[in-house]
Design an enzyme around this catalytic site. Structure first.
Site, PDB file in Angstrom:
ATOM      1  CG  ASP A 205      -4.675  41.442 -44.191  1.00 54.05           C
ATOM      2  OD1 ASP A 205      -5.898  41.243 -44.119  1.00 54.05           O
ATOM      3  OD2 ASP A 205      -3.894  40.530 -44.522  1.00 54.05           O
TER       4      ASP A 205
ATOM      5  CD  GLU B  11      -0.810  42.440 -46.364  1.00 54.69           C
ATOM      6  OE1 GLU B  11      -0.035  42.132 -47.289  1.00 54.69           O
ATOM      7  OE2 GLU B  11      -1.874  41.852 -46.157  1.00 54.69           O
TER       8      GLU B  11
ATOM      9  CG  ASP C 257       1.651  40.197 -45.060  1.00 56.61           C
ATOM     10  OD1 ASP C 257       1.470  40.895 -44.036  1.00 56.61           O
ATOM     11  OD2 ASP C 257       0.834  39.346 -45.449  1.00 56.61           O
TER      12      ASP C 257
ATOM     13  CE  LYS D  30      -6.082  38.928 -47.149  1.00 55.82           C
ATOM     14  NZ  LYS D  30      -5.304  38.315 -46.048  1.00 55.82           N
TER      15      LYS D  30
ATOM     16  CB  SER E 114       2.203  35.976 -51.237  1.00 54.61           C
ATOM     17  OG  SER E 114       2.696  35.909 -49.929  1.00 54.61           O
TER      18      SER E 114
ATOM     19  N   GLY F  60      -5.442  37.380 -50.705  1.00 52.20           N
ATOM     20  CA  GLY F  60      -6.031  36.046 -50.850  1.00 52.20           C
ATOM     21  C   GLY F  60      -6.029  35.286 -49.539  1.00 52.20           C
TER      22      GLY F  60
ATOM     23  CE  LYS G 194       2.638  35.801 -45.881  1.00 53.43           C
ATOM     24  NZ  LYS G 194       1.416  36.406 -45.346  1.00 53.43           N
TER      25      LYS G 194
HETATM   26 MG    MG Z   1      -1.710  39.946 -44.896  1.00 55.81          MG
END
Ligand code: MG
Length: 375
Positions: free
Chosen positions: A242, A217, A192, A266, A139, A294, A167
């Site tokens: 998420d 995401e 994301d 997660k 990421s 993560g 991101k």
């Molecule tokens: Mg996320």
């Protein structure tokens, strides 16, 4: 197996690179490490992933400390854990404590870990998985300019990372993704959005359809499912949820109404391994792709995530990279490193406690709470 003692450690472990959040710059990873000792002298360990501030979910280190110490740890009193079923049952009983899934995951995963040690069974086997090689993605945060971004993406590909995640936010989406897509060719690329868009932004999200992204995401609100279904109907890129998925029921609802084609699972966010296994099985039966993101975990949380990744339906690269990317000194020994560039291998550990560097754990602990349990 009965638990005779629980110790909570509140830790702060120096990060290799400072982490920027809406609360400023963080130089340390904060977490709670749960250590359970069984009557037969075995140890189970786990990491609660609640962060310092309630910015990802409503939980924080302080709320998780309170709920663990005052509710979850006392609930282990006199309880017998002979098999995974007993841990599923404990988790079901904890429904009377609403929410607080990160706190629950810390204790629940420590129970699995203790059971692995007590029965001398590799943790991944207890969870129902198999040894496998796990592809690892990276990421990359927002950069000040396109050259810096491209350099980071190229360097990551050079290190073997199997997928690049950027991101994005409104007005900082198509252009950075496009520049990276051109630089890295057909390496899998995803975005994301961390809930920074609304349904009003559909045009901007639809504009990403031409970039062949693996997924976008969590574009919409952190607690939404229904609006994501509307969005998924209007864009081709698979939507991944998420923050919105906290339970197997959330996963079932989201996949049933078409709110997502991918779930970022997660274990810390959903209450631990029991619920993760259920979500895994639900995603499989409803045809969704799965991966494990993560939370800047220490090696303890990272090894637990790796054990979960032994299950067969994790089809996309994980964000759980090697220790050295995050920490100068991790608290597991040896630290977690690539088996071959861009790949980690599930390790046949009879509990992650066997890998903890207890001296390092003590050194980064700033508060402990020990509870002696009765028979
Ligand atoms: Mg996320």
């Amino acid at each position: 197996m009965r638990i005779r003692r629980c110790t909570l450690h509140s830790i702060s472990l120096p990060l290799r690179e400072p982490m920027r959040t809406s609360y400023g710059i963080h130089r340390d990873k904060h977490a709670i490490v749960v250590v359970l000792e069984t009557e037969c002298g075995h140890t189970g360990v786990a990491e609660c992933v609640a962060m310092m501030h309630p910015t990802y979910t409503e939980e924080s280190v302080e709320t998780a400390w309170h709920v663990s110490k005052d509710y979850l740890v006392p609930s282990l009193n006199g309880r017998e854990f002979q098999s995974p079923t007993d841990i599923f049952d404990w988790f079901a009983d904890m429904r009377n404590i609403r929410g607080h899934r990160m706190a629950k995951a810390g204790v629940e995963m420590a129970l699995w870990d203790a059971l692995a040690a007590e029965t001398q069974t590799p943790l991944h086997e207890l969870l129902g998985g198999q040894i496998r090689d796990v592809p690892v993605g990276i990421s990359i945060g927002m950069a000040d300019d396109a050259i810096a971004l491209v350099n980071r993406a190229r360097a990551a590909c050079g290190e073997g990372y199997q997928r690049i995640k950027l991101k994005i936010a409104p007005n900082a989406d198509f252009s950075p993704l496009n520049v990276v897509r051109e630089a890295i060719g057909d390496v899998p690329l995803m975005a994301d959005a961390n809930s920074s868009y609304t349904l009003e932004d559909i045009a901007a999200l639809k504009a990403l359809d031409g970039l062949s992204l693996t997924m976008i995401e969590q574009p919409l609100a952190y607690d939404d499912i229904v609006d994501h279904a509307e969005l998924q109907r209007r864009v081709q890129t698979p939507i991944c949820l998420d923050e919105s998925i906290r339970s197997v029921d959330d996963a079932r609802r989201a996949l049933t109404i078409g709110a997502a084609k991918v779930i970022n699972l997660k274990p810390g966010r959903v209450g631990g391994f029991s619920e993760s296994i259920r979500i895994h099985d639900t995603a499989r039966s409803l045809g969704a792709d799965l991966w494990c993101g993560g939370m800047y975990e220490t090696g303890i949380g990272r090894l637990h995530n790796l054990a979960l990744l032994s299950l067969p339906s994790f089809t996309l690269p994980t964000d759980n990279g090697p220790s050295h990317r995050y920490f100068v000194h991790d608290i597991v020994n040896p630290s977690i490193e690539f088996d071959k560039p861009g790949w980690l291998r599930v390790e046949p550990l009879c509990g992650v406690a066997s890998r903890v560097n207890w001296v390092s754990l003590r050194e980064c602990t700033n508060r402990t709470m020990m509870t002696q349990l009765h028979r």
